[in-house]
Design an enzyme around this catalytic site. Structure first.
Site, PDB file in Angstrom:
ATOM      1  N   THR A 284      54.591  21.680  19.867  1.00  0.00           N
ATOM      2  CA  THR A 284      53.624  22.777  19.886  1.00  0.00           C
ATOM      3  C   THR A 284      52.874  22.678  21.202  1.00  0.00           C
ATOM      4  O   THR A 284      52.834  21.619  21.825  1.00  0.00           O
ATOM      5  CB  THR A 284      52.616  22.719  18.714  1.00  0.00           C
ATOM      6  OG1 THR A 284      51.919  21.483  18.770  1.00  0.00           O
ATOM      7  CG2 THR A 284      53.301  22.889  17.383  1.00  0.00           C
ATOM      8  N   SER A 285      52.270  23.791  21.606  1.00  0.00           N
ATOM      9  CA  SER A 285      51.583  23.825  22.896  1.00  0.00           C
ATOM     10  C   SER A 285      50.194  23.224  22.852  1.00  0.00           C
ATOM     11  O   SER A 285      49.716  22.696  23.842  1.00  0.00           O
ATOM     12  CB  SER A 285      51.484  25.267  23.393  1.00  0.00           C
ATOM     13  OG  SER A 285      52.769  25.784  23.582  1.00  0.00           O
ATOM     14  N   THR A 286      49.516  23.310  21.712  1.00  0.00           N
ATOM     15  CA  THR A 286      48.141  22.830  21.639  1.00  0.00           C
ATOM     16  C   THR A 286      47.906  22.057  20.354  1.00  0.00           C
ATOM     17  O   THR A 286      48.665  22.153  19.398  1.00  0.00           O
ATOM     18  CB  THR A 286      47.130  23.998  21.661  1.00  0.00           C
ATOM     19  OG1 THR A 286      47.293  24.767  20.457  1.00  0.00           O
ATOM     20  CG2 THR A 286      47.329  24.894  22.855  1.00  0.00           C
TER      21      THR A 286
END
Length: 192
Positions: free
Chosen positions: A8-10
């Site tokens: 996931t990005s964050t």
């Protein structure tokens, strides 16, 4: 052996990472590599997964955009896997799976990667248009400067004799940001 990779990005996307891990485990992955990092940053766990896989293994992901940032990146990863005799399996394709062990699977993966890259470009274009509109209307302020918000902490740590590199590490800001805060503090002191 099936090896899973989830990303996931964050940190705000914890549920998304958990869902990927659940799906990869259900698909039979014996080992999982997971990380929370933007696709444009260094992906240490992806590198670890690519180093870990051996001939005959399959690297499994839920979607192509969890693995690669662009079609060229996707194809480079596939080439690296194929050089080791490793297949790539993508689970979430509307009920179908893509497996690079077949010519059809490689074709589908390339097409899906192109669609994902196109979709990402459209999102960025809409974002730029929205920012331009907000600026024109005087509503856009941009991102709040992180380091400036930590000015009191930087000044306090400097007064305690802590070195700028250590301050940056402790506060989670760049070393250059520490120096900018200090320069701004000196400018304010001389103006007073």
């Amino acid at each position: 052996m099936q090896i899973g990779y989830a990303r996931t990005s964050t940190t705000d996307q914890e549920a998304g990472l958990e869902a990927q891990e659940r799906d990869l485990t259900a698909a039979g992955c014996a080992k999982l590599f997971a990380e929370r990092v933007s696709s444009v940053a260094k992906r240490a766990r992806l590198d670890a997964a690519l180093d870990f896989v051996r001939e005959g293994d399959t690297l499994t992901v839920t979607k192509p955009d969890r693995l690669a940032r662009s079609v060229s990146d996707l194809l480079a990863i596939v080439a690296r896997l194929e050089a080791k005799g490793v297949a790539l399996r993508v689970l979430s394709m509307g009920g179908a799976e893509v497996d690079t062990r077949t010519p059809t699977g490689r074709l589908m993966l390339t097409m899906l990667g192109a669609v994902a890259e196109f979709e990402r470009a459209l999102i960025l274009e809409r974002q730029r248009e929205g920012i331009a509109k907000a600026k024109a209307e005087g509503r856009y302020k941009g991102r709040a400067p992180t380091a400036q918000a930590k000015r009191p902490d930087v000044v306090k740590l400097i007064a305690e004799g802590v070195r700028p590199t250590e301050i940056a590490k402790r506060l989670g800001i760049g070393r250059a940001s520490v120096y900018r805060v200090l320069a701004g503090t000196k400018d304010q002191a001389t103006a007073a």
